[in-house]
Design an enzyme around this catalytic site. Structure first.
Site, short mmCIF file in Angstrom:
data_model
loop_
_atom_site.label_atom_id
_atom_site.label_comp_id
_atom_site.label_asym_id
_atom_site.label_seq_id
_atom_site.Cartn_x
_atom_site.Cartn_y
_atom_site.Cartn_z
NE ARG A 109 12.18 1.50 0.87
CZ ARG A 109 13.42 1.03 0.60
NH1 ARG A 109 13.58 0.12 -0.34
NH2 ARG A 109 14.45 1.48 1.25
CE1 TYR A 134 -11.60 6.16 -7.65
CE2 TYR A 134 -9.30 6.34 -8.26
CZ TYR A 134 -10.32 6.53 -7.34
OH TYR A 134 -10.04 7.09 -6.13
CG ASP A 176 -9.66 -0.82 -11.47
OD1 ASP A 176 -10.07 -1.58 -10.57
OD2 ASP A 176 -9.43 0.39 -11.29
CE LYS A 233 -12.17 2.77 -3.29
NZ LYS A 233 -11.85 2.97 -4.70
#
Ligand SMILES: *Cc1c(COP(=O)(O)O)cnc(C)c1O
Length: 379
Positions: A51, A103, A193, A218
């Site tokens: 982690r 978004y 972004d 993406k």
């Protein structure tokens, strides 16, 4: 890789050093949760538990950082990265400025999750820099920028916006004697972004922004086979704060996802060049097509949107463009944002028209994409 290597060279080589054990040119996938320690509390490198850190993830983080020109952290999704950045920077009582065309998931994260923890927000058309300046308050911690915007693909002047935000913050500091909402800068941080533009077309940190977020799902991944996110920042203290949340909350990508993303990333510049050609060809065709209005294409990339009274019929009748959410993969996709990706902004200031169609042009032959749309629009 030389420090002055150009973006295409960086894209191919970033983050990759031959495996020290066998020299494999692509390092191993470290599919492990833990690491054997030579003595209690002694780690090999940073690695004590996956982690906190994993070598396959570190390679991906270094690669994305080298492309954007900053310090990167990888997450299990774009939204997990956005959440980590916002919670690393803002505290209860802080305010964020959002774009009016964004978004839908970013809006939902702020509006329906973070407001319950004391965050407030304003929505502004960021093409209007005076409106951005007017929205800055003493408690504004972040100005969130998306450019090109989603789904209407407007372009925001990042350098101009940074200047306006710094100016508004300086004026407020003089009037109110400070009281910064962000832990990291005298005024609000500017976050971009960069999912749609990618570092091939736009590197916001070079334009003065403080942080970049990506849905690596993406274009960076590019093959529609993995969900992931990244946060890239310039400031080391901010980087440590993002990593602290990354480890404390734990929304980290697994080693195999990191491998897939890194493998996809290495052809980003080639894919983006073809997305650009296809976006140009498709938008040029649409500008002359019967019944089509308001064709949006920012002049680069594969994202195109347009309005047509038969939006739903068209989106349901293409043969190469698949009817699906998401974007940025090698295959072309078509969708109706109001019914699909933008349901979470229905009824808000960021709502989108029902007759809008959004295309993610893939890397196929542009003539086939145009012919597919011609057939679908003709009905
Ligand atoms: C998809 C997307 C996100 C969210 O990323 P996930 O990986 O789906 O969590 C954020 N911003 C933009 C512009 C996106 O397209």
């Amino acid at each position: 890789m030389p420090d002055d290597a150009r973006i295409a060279t960086r894209t191919v080589h970033a983050g990759l050093d031959p495996d020290p054990t066998y020299g494999s040119i692509v390092p191993a996938i470290h599919q492990t949760s833990t690491y054997v320690q030579p003595a209690p509390g002694q780690f090999v490198g940073d690695f004590d538990y996956s982690r906190s850190a994993n070598p396959t993830r570190t390679a991906l983080e270094n690669a994305i950082g080298q492309l954007e020109g900053g310090l990167a952290s990888a997450f299990s999704s774009g939204l997990a990265g956005e959440h980590a950045l916002i919670t690393a920077v803002a505290r209860a009582g802080a305010h964020v400025v959002l774009p009016n065309d964004l978004y839908g998931g970013t809006y939902r994260l702020v509006d329906s999750v973070l407001t319950r923890w004391g965050l407030s927000y304003a929505i502004v058309d960021q093409r209007d820099l005076d409106a951005v300046a007017a929205a800055i308050r003493p408690e504004t911690a972040l100005v969130w920028v998306e450019t090109p915007t989603n789904p209407t693909l407007n372009v925001v002047d990042i350098a101009g916006l940074v200047e306006v935000v710094r100016g508004a913050a300086a004026t407020l500091a003089r009037e109110d004697g400070g009281g910064a909402a962000s832990r990291f800068a005298p005024g609000p941080l500017v976050v971009v972004d960069n999912t749609f533009a990618t570092p091939i077309h736009q590197r916001p940190l070079e334009l003065g922004a403080d942080a970049v977020v990506h849905s690596t799902t993406k274009y960076l991944g590019g093959h529609s086979d993995v969900v992931g996110g990244a946060v890239v920042v310039r400031d080391e203290e901010l980087h440590r704060a993002v990593r602290h949340v990354q480890n404390a909350v734990g929304a980290v990508p697994g080693p195999f996802d990191c491998f897939l993303l890194h493998r996809g990333l290495r052809t980003l510049h080639l894919r983006v060049a073809q997305h650009d050609r296809n976006g140009a060809a498709v938008s040029e065709y649409l500008r002359g097509a019967a019944g089509v209005s308001e064709v949006h294409w920012p002049g680069f990339g594969g994202m195109v949107s347009f309005r047509h009274p038969d939006a739903v019929r068209i989106a349901s009748s293409t043969a190469i463009f698949s009817l699906a959410e998401s974007l940025g993969g090698v295959e072309s996709l078509i969708e109706v944002p109001q019914a699909m990706t933008h349901q979470s902004v229905e009824g808000s200031d960021a709502a989108v028209p029902a007759d809008l169609v959004r295309l993610s042009c893939g890397v196929e032959d542009p003539a086939d994409l145009v012919a597919d749309l011609e057939r679908a629009i003709a009905g």
